[in-house]
Design an enzyme around this catalytic site. Structure first.
Site, short mmCIF file in Angstrom:
data_model
loop_
_atom_site.label_atom_id
_atom_site.label_comp_id
_atom_site.label_asym_id
_atom_site.label_seq_id
_atom_site.Cartn_x
_atom_site.Cartn_y
_atom_site.Cartn_z
CD GLU A 1 -3.95 0.74 -4.64
OE1 GLU A 1 -4.78 -0.18 -4.49
OE2 GLU A 1 -3.63 1.20 -5.75
CG LEU B 1 -3.93 4.75 -4.70
CD1 LEU B 1 -3.75 6.20 -4.35
CD2 LEU B 1 -5.33 4.31 -4.35
CG PHE C 1 8.43 9.80 -10.75
CD1 PHE C 1 7.35 9.26 -11.42
CD2 PHE C 1 8.28 10.14 -9.41
CE1 PHE C 1 6.14 9.06 -10.77
CE2 PHE C 1 7.08 9.95 -8.76
CZ PHE C 1 6.01 9.40 -9.44
CB ALA D 1 14.36 19.48 -11.39
N GLY E 1 6.80 14.98 -1.39
CA GLY E 1 6.10 15.03 -0.10
C GLY E 1 5.04 13.97 -0.13
CB CYS F 1 3.43 7.17 -0.24
SG CYS F 1 1.71 6.68 -0.02
CE LYS G 1 2.85 5.74 5.03
NZ LYS G 1 3.16 4.43 4.47
CE LYS H 1 0.12 13.12 -6.24
NZ LYS H 1 0.49 11.92 -6.94
P1 NAD Z 1 -5.50 7.73 5.34
O1 NAD Z 1 -4.84 8.26 6.56
O2 NAD Z 1 -6.00 8.66 4.29
O3 NAD Z 1 -6.72 6.80 5.75
C1 NAD Z 1 -6.67 5.83 6.75
C2 NAD Z 1 -8.07 5.66 7.32
O4 NAD Z 1 -8.09 4.52 8.17
C3 NAD Z 1 -8.54 6.83 8.19
O5 NAD Z 1 -9.78 7.31 7.71
C4 NAD Z 1 -8.67 6.23 9.59
O6 NAD Z 1 -9.70 6.83 10.36
C5 NAD Z 1 -8.99 4.80 9.24
N1 NAD Z 1 -8.78 3.81 10.32
C6 NAD Z 1 -7.83 3.78 11.27
N2 NAD Z 1 -7.99 2.68 12.04
C7 NAD Z 1 -9.07 2.00 11.56
C8 NAD Z 1 -9.72 0.79 11.90
N3 NAD Z 1 -9.30 0.05 12.93
N4 NAD Z 1 -10.78 0.42 11.20
C9 NAD Z 1 -11.25 1.15 10.17
N5 NAD Z 1 -10.67 2.31 9.78
C10 NAD Z 1 -9.58 2.72 10.45
O7 NAD Z 1 -4.45 6.69 4.72
P2 NAD Z 1 -4.17 6.38 3.18
O8 NAD Z 1 -3.43 7.51 2.55
O9 NAD Z 1 -5.41 5.87 2.56
O10 NAD Z 1 -3.11 5.18 3.32
C11 NAD Z 1 -3.49 3.93 3.82
C12 NAD Z 1 -2.37 2.95 3.59
O11 NAD Z 1 -2.15 2.78 2.18
C13 NAD Z 1 -1.02 3.38 4.16
O12 NAD Z 1 -0.33 2.25 4.59
C14 NAD Z 1 -0.31 4.00 2.97
O13 NAD Z 1 1.07 3.95 3.07
C15 NAD Z 1 -0.80 3.11 1.84
N6 NAD Z 1 -0.80 3.75 0.53
C16 NAD Z 1 -1.21 5.04 0.41
C17 NAD Z 1 -1.24 5.62 -0.85
C18 NAD Z 1 -1.63 7.06 -1.01
O14 NAD Z 1 -1.35 7.62 -2.07
N7 NAD Z 1 -2.26 7.69 -0.03
C19 NAD Z 1 -0.85 4.89 -1.98
C20 NAD Z 1 -0.49 3.56 -1.83
C21 NAD Z 1 -0.46 3.00 -0.56
#
Ligand code: NAD
Length: 439
Positions: free
Chosen positions: A149, A151, A247, A250, A255, A258, A261, A318
């Site tokens: 993803e 987004l 991007f 400055a 933070g 994503c 980590k 942000k």
């Molecule tokens: P988040 O922490 O907001 O949401 C994760 C959700 O998963 C939580 O609600 C949690 O309770 C739930 N969860 C945990 N274990 C579960 C299970 N076994 N079954 C069902 N639900 C479960 O995380 P996020 O920000 O949505 O990120 C999710 C993934 O996507 C990460 O790997 C992140 O790196 C990636 N990602 C995030 C973004 C972003 O902008 N946040 C963008 C692209 C990719």
């Protein structure tokens, strides 16, 4: 198609809602019963522009549950969008991904494709596939694909409805056909590749953007020392289509959930494979130092913050998100408290979350005016529109000493120069239009 989504965070929920808009029947699963309860009442547990409205408009195609068995048993496609947080050593923690996989293998009773949307280290989808095949409880065909993803929080809905690209990592044609069908109504370039390359595309993209931010921040740091203006430099660079203006803002560093980590995870993975990824390491190091840049700047004006009232504008990493993960504000606030500051904060969405962490140590304000009132110095950590549009003259009218340290370059220096204030931003000249007697 019948689609299940594991995880109702920024990725899972937005994906589920957008797939429902494109006509799929979607069931969103989470292990957090409070989130699901809220979603069942039609309320989004996270703030993202347009998300609540879209959820309401397509509620006939959306269901929310904690019961993974019912959600997964007859799904055509199951997206895994759970978190992959950072472990203490910088590697990605895959506990939640494997937990979701365990629930899937227990539940599926018909052929399906499991799609990994979470950001996972290169090679994870292959390993997960092996694991799923050896742990299946029912004699059904479970294919596994990678579909990272891209987004961006704060515009997650638009990014998901109209993605810059859709990357599909597959090892066989059937999985490819199914994932293509999921996205048949989306208009975006498709990149079909193998699973490892799809996973690498995600890390390479995020880490490149983090690198770009750290690069412009270093240019800004040098601009301050030699008297150049980073805004003009970035503008001049951005006209080059090979560079692009995106991007190149400055500030006090990246933070969020994503970039921090994902840079550390790729660096860890490279080390694991006996390779030192020097550019990514530099991006991480520069960002760590950048986050506390304003605290270094404030020493020009006050030897310590003891006895001073500090106004903090913006808490989130942000604007247009309520996400506080790795927000520079949260690195600075404990250091300010330790230094003896009295802190008054304003943020349009994140205060309830920060209150849980600092219930009494901070004064929470419902307006920028209230935060600035009688403050000795102001720190801007997030470029919310309300901050950018805030009349500059109000700083001198409200503050005891109008010293503004702007970590997001919210104001044009020409406008600041008309005001009676000290304004110290990132990579630009300091504007000092008033005399100060420092004790
Ligand atoms: P988040 O922490 O907001 O949401 C994760 C959700 O998963 C939580 O609600 C949690 O309770 C739930 N969860 C945990 N274990 C579960 C299970 N076994 N079954 C069902 N639900 C479960 O995380 P996020 O920000 O949505 O990120 C999710 C993934 O996507 C990460 O790997 C992140 O790196 C990636 N990602 C995030 C973004 C972003 O902008 N946040 C963008 C692209 C990719």
């Amino acid at each position: 198609m019948k689609i299940a989504v594991a995880g109702t965070g920024y990725v899972g929920l937005v994906t589920g809602v957008c797939l429902a808009k494109y006509g799929h029947s979607v069931v969103c699963v989470d292990v957090d019963p409070q989130k699901i309860l809220l979603l069942q009442t039609g309320v989004s547990p996270i703030y993202e522009p347009e998300l609540q409205e879209l959820m309401t408009d397509h509620r006939d195609k959306l269901t929310f549950t904690t019961s993974y068995e019912t959600a997964y048993k007859d799904a055509d496609v199951i997206f895994i969008g759970v978190g992959t947080p950072e472990r203490a050593d910088g590697s990605a923690d895959l506990t939640y991904v494997y937990e979701a996989a365990k629930q899937i293998v227990k539940s599926v009773t018909r052929d399906c494709v499991v799609v990994i949307k979470s950001t996972v280290p290169i090679g994870t989808t292959d390993k997960l596939d092996e694991w799923i095949q050896s742990h299946r409880k029912h004699p059904v065909e479970v294919k596994v694909a990678s579909n990272p993803e891209f987004l961006s929080q704060g515009r997650a809905v638009q990014d998901t409805l109209y993605p810059s690209r859709i990357v599909i990592g597959v090892e066989d044609e059937k999985a490819e056909q199914v994932v293509r069908e999921v996205y048949q109504h989306f208009h975006a370039p498709l990149v079909i590749t193998n699973r490892k390359s799809a996973e690498m595309i995600k890390y390479a993209s995020n880490d490149f953007l983090a690198l770009k931010i750290s690069f412009i921040n270093e240019i800004a740091n040098l601009c301050e020392r030699i008297g150049a203006d980073v805004e003009d430099v970035a503008k001049g660079m951005g006209f080059d289509s090979r560079i692009s203006p995106e991007f190149l803002q400055a500030g006090i560093g990246y933070g969020g959930s994503c970039f921090p980590k994902d840079t550390k995870a790729l660096h860890w993975l490279a080390n694991f494979h006996d390779y030192e990824f020097k550019t990514v390491k530099a991006a991480i190091d520069v960002n760590e130092a950048q986050k506390i840049k304003l605290l270094k700047k404030v020493r020009r004006y006050f030897p310590s913050l003891r006895g001073l009232t500090v106004a903090v504008l913006g808490l989130t990493f942000k604007p247009e998100t309520d996400d506080l993960r790795e927000a520079p504000a949260l690195v600075n606030i404990p250091l300010m408290l330790e230094d003896g500051a009295t802190i008054k904060v304003w943020d349009p969405v994140a205060i309830p979350h920060v209150k849980k962490r600092y219930p009494t140590e901070i004064t929470y304000c419902s307006s920028i005016d209230e935060a600035l009132s009688e403050a000795d110095v102001c720190f801007i950590f997030t470029e919310w529109n309300a901050v950018k549009k805030f009349p500059l003259k109000r700083y001198s009218e409200l503050m005891r000493t109008p010293i503004v340290l702007d970590g997001r370059n919210c104001y044009c220096l020409e406008d600041v120069k008309k005001e009676k204030m000290i304004y110290d931003s990132i990579g630009r000249d300091v504007v000092q239009n008033m005399k100060m007697v420092f004790v």
